[in-house]
Write a protein that holds these residues in place. Structure first.
Motif, PDB file in Angstrom:
ATOM      1  N   ILE B  13       0.820  -1.215   0.000  1.00  0.00           N
ATOM      2  CA  ILE B  13       0.000   0.000   0.000  1.00  0.00           C
ATOM      3  C   ILE B  13       0.854   1.265   0.000  1.00  0.00           C
ATOM      4  CG2 ILE B  13      -1.831  -1.194   1.251  1.00  0.00           C
ATOM      5  CD1 ILE B  13      -1.075   0.279   3.757  1.00  0.00           C
ATOM      6  N   GLU B  14       2.174   1.129   0.032  1.00  0.00           N
ATOM      7  CA  GLU B  14       3.036   2.315   0.129  1.00  0.00           C
ATOM      8  C   GLU B  14       3.036   3.133  -1.157  1.00  0.00           C
ATOM      9  OE1 GLU B  14       6.954   2.950   2.450  1.00  0.00           O
ATOM     10  OE2 GLU B  14       7.432   1.818   0.657  1.00  0.00           O
ATOM     11  N   SER B  15       3.080   4.456  -0.993  1.00  0.00           N
ATOM     12  CA  SER B  15       3.214   5.365  -2.128  1.00  0.00           C
ATOM     13  C   SER B  15       3.992   6.591  -1.666  1.00  0.00           C
ATOM     14  CB  SER B  15       1.828   5.801  -2.621  1.00  0.00           C
ATOM     15  OG  SER B  15       1.215   6.616  -1.632  1.00  0.00           O
ATOM     16  N   GLY B  16       4.339   7.457  -2.618  1.00  0.00           N
ATOM     17  CA  GLY B  16       5.023   8.692  -2.255  1.00  0.00           C
ATOM     18  C   GLY B  16       4.190   9.563  -1.334  1.00  0.00           C
ATOM     19  N   GLU B  17       2.871   9.491  -1.457  1.00  0.00           N
ATOM     20  CA  GLU B  17       1.985  10.242  -0.572  1.00  0.00           C
ATOM     21  C   GLU B  17       1.859   9.571   0.789  1.00  0.00           C
ATOM     22  OE1 GLU B  17       1.108   9.731  -3.730  1.00  0.00           O
ATOM     23  OE2 GLU B  17       1.014  11.789  -4.488  1.00  0.00           O
ATOM     24  N   ALA B  18       2.015   8.262   0.823  1.00  0.00           N
ATOM     25  CA  ALA B  18       1.813   7.531   2.077  1.00  0.00           C
ATOM     26  C   ALA B  18       2.958   6.536   2.309  1.00  0.00           C
ATOM     27  CB  ALA B  18       0.460   6.815   2.057  1.00  0.00           C
ATOM     28  N   PRO B  19       4.144   7.063   2.680  1.00  0.00           N
ATOM     29  CA  PRO B  19       5.242   6.155   3.036  1.00  0.00           C
ATOM     30  C   PRO B  19       4.831   5.316   4.241  1.00  0.00           C
ATOM     31  CG  PRO B  19       6.037   8.433   2.818  1.00  0.00           C
ATOM     32  CD  PRO B  19       4.532   8.477   2.812  1.00  0.00           C
ATOM     33  N   GLN B  20       5.243   4.062   4.286  1.00  0.00           N
ATOM     34  CA  GLN B  20       4.796   3.155   5.345  1.00  0.00           C
ATOM     35  C   GLN B  20       5.951   2.753   6.252  1.00  0.00           C
ATOM     36  OE1 GLN B  20       1.291   2.268   5.736  1.00  0.00           O
ATOM     37  NE2 GLN B  20       1.300   4.097   4.460  1.00  0.00           N
ATOM     38  N   HIS B  21       6.722   3.767   6.664  1.00  0.00           N
ATOM     39  CA  HIS B  21       7.737   3.504   7.685  1.00  0.00           C
ATOM     40  C   HIS B  21       7.325   4.199   8.977  1.00  0.00           C
ATOM     41  CE1 HIS B  21       9.190   7.168   5.508  1.00  0.00           C
ATOM     42  NE2 HIS B  21       9.137   7.628   6.739  1.00  0.00           N
ATOM     43  N   VAL B  22       7.897   3.702  10.077  1.00  0.00           N
ATOM     44  CA  VAL B  22       7.693   4.346  11.373  1.00  0.00           C
ATOM     45  C   VAL B  22       9.062   4.792  11.879  1.00  0.00           C
ATOM     46  CG1 VAL B  22       5.599   3.097  11.959  1.00  0.00           C
ATOM     47  CG2 VAL B  22       7.814   2.094  12.507  1.00  0.00           C
ATOM     48  N   GLY B  23       9.040   5.684  12.858  1.00  0.00           N
ATOM     49  CA  GLY B  23      10.308   6.195  13.357  1.00  0.00           C
ATOM     50  C   GLY B  23      10.222   6.544  14.812  1.00  0.00           C
ATOM     51  N   GLY B  24      11.356   6.886  15.353  1.00  0.00           N
ATOM     52  CA  GLY B  24      11.387   7.328  16.742  1.00  0.00           C
ATOM     53  C   GLY B  24      12.424   8.422  16.887  1.00  0.00           C
ATOM     54  N   LEU B  25      12.054   9.462  17.622  1.00  0.00           N
ATOM     55  CA  LEU B  25      13.003  10.534  17.925  1.00  0.00           C
ATOM     56  C   LEU B  25      13.421  10.373  19.375  1.00  0.00           C
ATOM     57  CD1 LEU B  25      14.466  13.228  17.529  1.00  0.00           C
ATOM     58  CD2 LEU B  25      12.320  14.371  18.100  1.00  0.00           C
ATOM     59  N   MET B  26      14.707  10.230  19.598  1.00  0.00           N
ATOM     60  CA  MET B  26      15.222  10.075  20.959  1.00  0.00           C
ATOM     61  C   MET B  26      16.135  11.232  21.300  1.00  0.00           C
ATOM     62  SD  MET B  26      15.753   6.088  20.292  1.00  0.00           S
ATOM     63  CE  MET B  26      15.425   6.411  18.554  1.00  0.00           C
ATOM     64  N   VAL B  27      15.952  11.799  22.473  1.00  0.00           N
ATOM     65  CA  VAL B  27      16.770  12.927  22.923  1.00  0.00           C
ATOM     66  C   VAL B  27      17.612  12.450  24.102  1.00  0.00           C
ATOM     67  CG1 VAL B  27      16.690  15.234  23.941  1.00  0.00           C
ATOM     68  CG2 VAL B  27      15.090  14.616  22.121  1.00  0.00           C
ATOM     69  N   PHE B  28      18.892  12.777  24.067  1.00  0.00           N
ATOM     70  CA  PHE B  28      19.841  12.311  25.081  1.00  0.00           C
ATOM     71  C   PHE B  28      20.608  13.466  25.715  1.00  0.00           C
ATOM     72  CE2 PHE B  28      19.488   8.869  22.040  1.00  0.00           C
ATOM     73  CZ  PHE B  28      19.530   7.710  22.809  1.00  0.00           C
ATOM     74  N   ASP B  29      20.989  13.283  26.987  1.00  0.00           N
ATOM     75  CA  ASP B  29      22.074  14.065  27.577  1.00  0.00           C
ATOM     76  C   ASP B  29      23.396  13.411  27.160  1.00  0.00           C
ATOM     77  OD1 ASP B  29      20.351  15.720  29.051  1.00  0.00           O
ATOM     78  OD2 ASP B  29      20.186  14.203  30.627  1.00  0.00           O
ATOM     79  N   PHE B 400      22.592   5.016  26.681  1.00  0.00           N
ATOM     80  CA  PHE B 400      23.398   4.452  25.603  1.00  0.00           C
ATOM     81  C   PHE B 400      24.829   4.939  25.794  1.00  0.00           C
ATOM     82  CE2 PHE B 400      25.434   4.505  21.436  1.00  0.00           C
ATOM     83  CZ  PHE B 400      25.363   3.158  21.171  1.00  0.00           C
ATOM     84  N   ASP B 401      25.710   4.003  26.141  1.00  0.00           N
ATOM     85  CA  ASP B 401      27.114   4.358  26.378  1.00  0.00           C
ATOM     86  C   ASP B 401      27.238   5.501  27.389  1.00  0.00           C
ATOM     87  OD1 ASP B 401      28.278   2.446  24.753  1.00  0.00           O
ATOM     88  OD2 ASP B 401      29.696   3.890  23.927  1.00  0.00           O
ATOM     89  N   GLY B 402      26.425   5.480  28.412  1.00  0.00           N
ATOM     90  CA  GLY B 402      26.494   6.511  29.446  1.00  0.00           C
ATOM     91  C   GLY B 402      25.666   7.748  29.156  1.00  0.00           C
ATOM     92  N   ALA B 403      25.136   7.872  27.922  1.00  0.00           N
ATOM     93  CA  ALA B 403      24.283   9.023  27.580  1.00  0.00           C
ATOM     94  C   ALA B 403      22.860   8.709  28.039  1.00  0.00           C
ATOM     95  CB  ALA B 403      24.321   9.277  26.082  1.00  0.00           C
ATOM     96  N   ARG B 404      22.315   9.566  28.901  1.00  0.00           N
ATOM     97  CA  ARG B 404      21.001   9.314  29.459  1.00  0.00           C
ATOM     98  C   ARG B 404      19.913   9.673  28.441  1.00  0.00           C
ATOM     99  NH1 ARG B 404      16.669  11.081  32.604  1.00  0.00           N
ATOM    100  NH2 ARG B 404      16.438  10.047  34.630  1.00  0.00           N
ATOM    101  N   LEU B 405      19.021   8.705  28.188  1.00  0.00           N
ATOM    102  CA  LEU B 405      17.883   8.937  27.298  1.00  0.00           C
ATOM    103  C   LEU B 405      16.870   9.806  28.030  1.00  0.00           C
ATOM    104  CD1 LEU B 405      16.395   8.210  24.626  1.00  0.00           C
ATOM    105  CD2 LEU B 405      15.508   6.193  25.780  1.00  0.00           C
ATOM    106  N   GLN B 406      16.685  11.021  27.541  1.00  0.00           N
ATOM    107  CA  GLN B 406      15.722  11.954  28.158  1.00  0.00           C
ATOM    108  C   GLN B 406      14.296  11.642  27.731  1.00  0.00           C
ATOM    109  OE1 GLN B 406      16.277  16.009  27.180  1.00  0.00           O
ATOM    110  NE2 GLN B 406      17.624  16.427  28.929  1.00  0.00           N
ATOM    111  N   GLY B 407      14.140  11.329  26.451  1.00  0.00           N
ATOM    112  CA  GLY B 407      12.798  11.106  25.938  1.00  0.00           C
ATOM    113  C   GLY B 407      12.844  10.339  24.632  1.00  0.00           C
ATOM    114  N   MET B 408      11.779   9.592  24.350  1.00  0.00           N
ATOM    115  CA  MET B 408      11.674   8.891  23.069  1.00  0.00           C
ATOM    116  C   MET B 408      10.268   9.124  22.525  1.00  0.00           C
ATOM    117  SD  MET B 408      12.075   5.078  24.754  1.00  0.00           S
ATOM    118  CE  MET B 408      12.297   4.362  23.140  1.00  0.00           C
ATOM    119  N   TYR B 409      10.197   9.756  21.361  1.00  0.00           N
ATOM    120  CA  TYR B 409       8.927  10.209  20.813  1.00  0.00           C
ATOM    121  C   TYR B 409       8.657   9.452  19.519  1.00  0.00           C
ATOM    122  CZ  TYR B 409      10.189  13.855  24.085  1.00  0.00           C
ATOM    123  OH  TYR B 409      10.577  14.518  25.213  1.00  0.00           O
ATOM    124  N   PRO B 410       7.524   8.763  19.425  1.00  0.00           N
ATOM    125  CA  PRO B 410       7.259   7.931  18.247  1.00  0.00           C
ATOM    126  C   PRO B 410       6.718   8.728  17.046  1.00  0.00           C
ATOM    127  CG  PRO B 410       5.542   7.635  19.899  1.00  0.00           C
ATOM    128  CD  PRO B 410       6.507   8.612  20.476  1.00  0.00           C
TER     129      PRO B 410
END
Lengths: 465, 465
Positions: B13-29, B400-410
């Protein structure tokens, strides 16, 4: 407003593997009086624009066409924040990091629901040598259905000024349709031939001449005339595999002083020297991969048929096919083969009218339009192994709001079955090469930059007094 | 290895208008002992990987399928420099600039000629408050055919450790197939229902139950049972226009302390409070655009049917459709409607076997698969107005390697005709909302972040002692 077939074809043949936009990477010094937030401030100023000029204000009425027909309509709802982006380089902010970012930006399709262009301002570029001030870059991207290379260069010339003291300059999307302040030069390959007034292509009147030209070319090729080469006679090579959508962009500049030294010593043009450098770079790359074909690689050379009176918009192109002499070991003999072959192509185009030239181009490139529609693109023999394009630019420094343009490097497009494009721009004291390649088909393509340099060095050594 | 239809459908069902991937944004100290080049050094270390684990090592054998069938094969030639990118934010490097970059990265299709994932390390993020140290971010992107949300979260849990002193940690593409160190919790909506062992979907055995469930749902809806809602009964709304390929991603976190205060006072779950906040945000956004439908908006709630024993790979999903009560002015009444509707949906799913749940999901989502194939996607009535998904994450800090994960946003995906997706992740002390929208269909969608907050504030005021 229906697009002419010469513009619409770029939309028709586009795919995720073969996006049909072109781009330019421009590197700038900051103005001498710039504050630390100068680029951010300039971006803020430019994004307040509310008036947009054609073709920057046009969107496609049917993004995916209907029976191959596309038409433009004014977009009443332009989201400039989408088109004008502010980006930054990760450390250490070398040209290498810049080329990685531009490769990425150049790999993605333009959104057909919006006007087909993007401009990216890029901060964080370190100076070329320690102690010098930092630099910034601009990467511009637009669909080939909007402009060809010479048209795009005319827009660029309007964006930049020869006056280093001018401030508050407008962006091209505000001014594209106004008259050129300085006309751009006619591209070098056609400089000596008469140009007609722009007119519509008359296919019927022209077909005889085009067929005659192809017959004549075939006869000369059969007779083994030196440098004579037919379209679609290219040997199979690594450069002509099936491509994917990921691009690698590499760029560098070479001084006219070096190139014209060689050109004068050998009685050839600077364009011939550029072709010889490109030939050497591909030959060396293919030798490194143990994949140099026995037969010479051929190059397709786009030739502008745009006149001084034409606007910047749309496409006005014809083509030469040249023998690049990659089978010849001796650099001087190789250059001589290239010069002869270029001359034959130029003579042939000069014997045609403007509309016949365009018709000839349509005739020899039609497999590129038909191939993708039938799903057979890149499976037959390629028209030529590589596209090498030369878009003349200004030969003296240009400025944007006091920021000196150091260099402008062209990023071009690929067709299925053609994994490399070499486009040149002359600017100030340099000939600037932009190499656009399929990252997957041609691994480590960026090494060709070194090979361009060694090709020039080789000729310099042989012609040194 | 042929993909099951539940995984392959995301490619179909994927198209240029509707890519079918998901992601996550993670913020670290940064780790307390980090050098200025720590992120660059970490990137250099991670990119030396030469062993890749499934599914990160898989590519599609036929990138565009054949009769809707796709299969994975090991990619012998992975270009890690392509998949793992190093980027930077332009000044001033606020969360705003980060969301602009992630919106952009989330808008582009993955290259089907390569393994379907990208990870971006992003430097230049300024601290939340002056005087605090700078931060960095990671944005990861993979195709939904590789993982669903819960599967992706399991991979994330393997990438990050509860141990702040651990160093030299491996990347998920090196370790994805090894056993989980800590099993992820079963998603909250199904926590109380029995789960079967994984098994192949048996469509014939299940069809009767699925049809019976839909009949039962239809009858209850006709009888006007409170909170009862049928798939495809969603009202027309601004949220359900035809989408384009450009995305806007917005994200923010809300403390569990605040949310559970409200939940306890009203005797509902934290998930119900999150749905009420989402309902308020959409209601306010639509009121601002004078476009609130009279009938309540409906939400499709994906529910994982993955068991503890399952690997992270592939899709194991079913769905609830809930009444979001956006027609109700009173916040408490609105929340009560949502709670009742969720409970009915949960009870219904709990009455089905695991394979029946998957079959039910296939049955009600099949128009999403058939629509794009027939070119009619987004033209009929939508299954629901919006997708709201809750993927439970770790409830204590990760490193991750001592970097503290502050937040993970889907960051999630859209279907044609559904211009907004709200996905939640619980992490540490917060419920983190990721809003993914079509930038063109829903202008200024990021304002919904403020509306989420005011929705929570409203409930807090009403439940204050």
């Amino acid at each position: 407003m229906v697009l002419p077939i010469t513009d619409g074809a770029w939309l028709m043949i586009e795919s995720g593997e073969a996006p049909q936009h072109v781009g330019g990477l421009m590197v700038f010094d900051y103005p001498p009086d710039a504050s630390p937030t100068w680029l951010h401030d300039t971006w803020q100023r430019l994004r307040t624009a509310t008036d947009f000029a054609p073709p920057f204000s046009y969107r496609l009425r049917r993004p995916y066409g209907l029976a191959g027909l596309f038409d433009w309509e004014p977009d009443p709802d332009i989201d400039l924040d989408y088109h004008l982006r502010f980006s930054a380089l990760p450390r250490p902010g070398r040209v290498r990091e810049l080329l990685v970012l531009v490769s990425r930006l150049h790999s993605t399709l333009l959104d057909r629901h919006r006007p087909l262009w993007e401009v990216h301002l890029i901060e964080g570029l370190q100076p070329e040598h320690e102690g010098e001030p930092p630099r910034f870059a601009m990467y511009a991207k637009f669909h080939h259905s909007m402009f060809d290379g010479v048209g795009a260069m005319r827009v660029m010339r309007r964006m930049f000024s020869a006056d280093p003291d001018l401030r508050g300059m407008a962006a091209p999307w505000e001014i594209a349709s106004t008259a050129a302040t300085t006309p751009s030069p006619v591209p070098e390959p056609l400089r000596s031939s008469p140009l007609e007034k722009p007119g519509l292509l008359d296919p019927v009147r022209s077909l005889g001449t085009i067929a005659g030209t192809l017959r004549d070319q075939a006869r000369a090729t059969r007779q083994g005339v030196e440098g004579e080469v037919m379209p679609f006679s290219a040997p199979r090579s690594l450069l002509n595999g099936r491509i994917t959508g990921s691009r690698r962009f590499a760029a560098d500049g070479f001084s006219f002083e070096r190139m014209s030294g060689v050109a004068k010593a050998l009685g050839v043009s600077i364009n011939d020297v550029a072709l010889a450098m490109s030939s050497h770079a591909m030959r060396t790359y293919l030798l490194d991969h143990m994949a140099l074909p026995d037969k010479p690689l051929t190059g397709m050379i786009p030739v502008s048929v745009r006149t001084e009176d034409d606007g910047p918009q749309g496409n006005a192109l014809s083509f030469l096919v040249v023998d690049l002499g990659t089978d010849i070991d001796d650099p001087i003999d190789r250059l001589e083969r290239i010069r002869t072959s270029m001359q034959r192509g130029k003579d042939r185009l000069a014997s045609m009218s403007r509309s016949e030239r365009v018709g000839y181009a349509v005739a020899i490139t039609s497999p590129y339009v038909i191939g993708p529609l039938l799903g057979i693109a890149g499976r037959g023999r390629p028209l030529a192994n590589v596209v090498i394009s030369n878009v003349p630019g200004p030969r003296e420094p240009r400025y944007f709001d006091g920021a000196r343009l150091q260099g402008m490097y062209p990023a071009s497009l690929l067709q299925q079955g053609q994994a490399l494009n070499i486009t040149l721009t002359s600017y100030d004291t340099e000939m600037q090469f932009g190499l656009t390649a399929c990252r997957k088909t041609l691994p480590q393509m960026q090494r060709m930059l070194d090979h361009l340099d060694s090709g020039l060095q080789e000729l310099e050594k042989l012609t040194a007094a």
